[in-house]
Write a protein that holds these residues in place. Sequence first.
Motif, PDB file in Angstrom:
ATOM      1  N   PHE A  75      -6.894  -4.251   4.392  1.00  0.00           N
ATOM      2  CA  PHE A  75      -6.708  -3.146   3.444  1.00  0.00           C
ATOM      3  C   PHE A  75      -7.046  -3.593   2.021  1.00  0.00           C
ATOM      4  CE2 PHE A  75      -4.024  -1.317   0.155  1.00  0.00           C
ATOM      5  CZ  PHE A  75      -4.319   0.030   0.257  1.00  0.00           C
ATOM      6  N   TRP A  77      -2.886   4.196   2.174  1.00  0.00           N
ATOM      7  CA  TRP A  77      -2.937   3.593   3.509  1.00  0.00           C
ATOM      8  C   TRP A  77      -3.545   4.580   4.506  1.00  0.00           C
ATOM      9  CZ3 TRP A  77      -2.522  -1.236   5.164  1.00  0.00           C
ATOM     10  CH2 TRP A  77      -2.437  -1.454   6.544  1.00  0.00           C
ATOM     11  N   ARG A 136       1.134  -1.804   8.029  1.00  0.00           N
ATOM     12  CA  ARG A 136       1.276  -2.514   6.761  1.00  0.00           C
ATOM     13  C   ARG A 136       2.074  -3.800   6.924  1.00  0.00           C
ATOM     14  NH1 ARG A 136       2.855   2.564   2.934  1.00  0.00           N
ATOM     15  NH2 ARG A 136       3.603   3.388   4.909  1.00  0.00           N
ATOM     16  N   ALA A 181       0.836  -1.199   0.000  1.00  0.00           N
ATOM     17  CA  ALA A 181       0.000   0.000   0.000  1.00  0.00           C
ATOM     18  C   ALA A 181       0.869   1.246   0.000  1.00  0.00           C
ATOM     19  CB  ALA A 181      -0.908  -0.001   1.228  1.00  0.00           C
TER      20      ALA A 181
END
Length: 194
Positions: free
Chosen positions: A128, A105, A119, A100
């Motif tokens: 996500f 994000w 992440r 991302a």
Amino acid sequence: MPAFRLALAAGLALSLSACATAPSRINDVCAVFDQRDGWFNNWRSAAERTERRYGVPVPVLMATVRKESGFKGNARPPRTKLLGFIPWKRQSSAYGYSQALDGTWAQYVRESSNFTARRTNFADAVNFVGWYHSKTSDSLGVARNDTYNLYLAYYLGWNGYKRGAWRGNSGIQNYARSTDQMARRYAAQLQQCR
């Protein structure tokens, strides 16, 4: 004192999970789940929760993560070279399992209210991916099980997809095609390991 011990145990678990390596058999989703499903970190449960929340099938989610990072939590794009040999800036801010970008994000964190999301955490990253594919479906009319087009929009961004930036680009079309094939393979494998 018990709160201190709990915080210490949580910190230890977090540091151990950060040191974990990627699964070794990434083309077999059953093996990926077997290698990563434990008491602290259950990847299958995280993927299934995301499927229930966003309606994006587990094979699509897992194929996207596999294509983006090979299930490496600290994956980053390579650095460019200054003067042809000095390591320089990275090509983008892509990071983690989902690769991302920083801005996307941040949008996910705001919209999902998941302010502690990282992440490098598989559960956050797969959530996500589900969020992103769900928004693609809602705003661009792509079916939630259409891995090919979902991946095109994931790779190019929503505006790039709307513009048709993949047309005439056989490289990105091949990426999307191979992600679709992986999702189909994962779907068949999941029937055997459920």
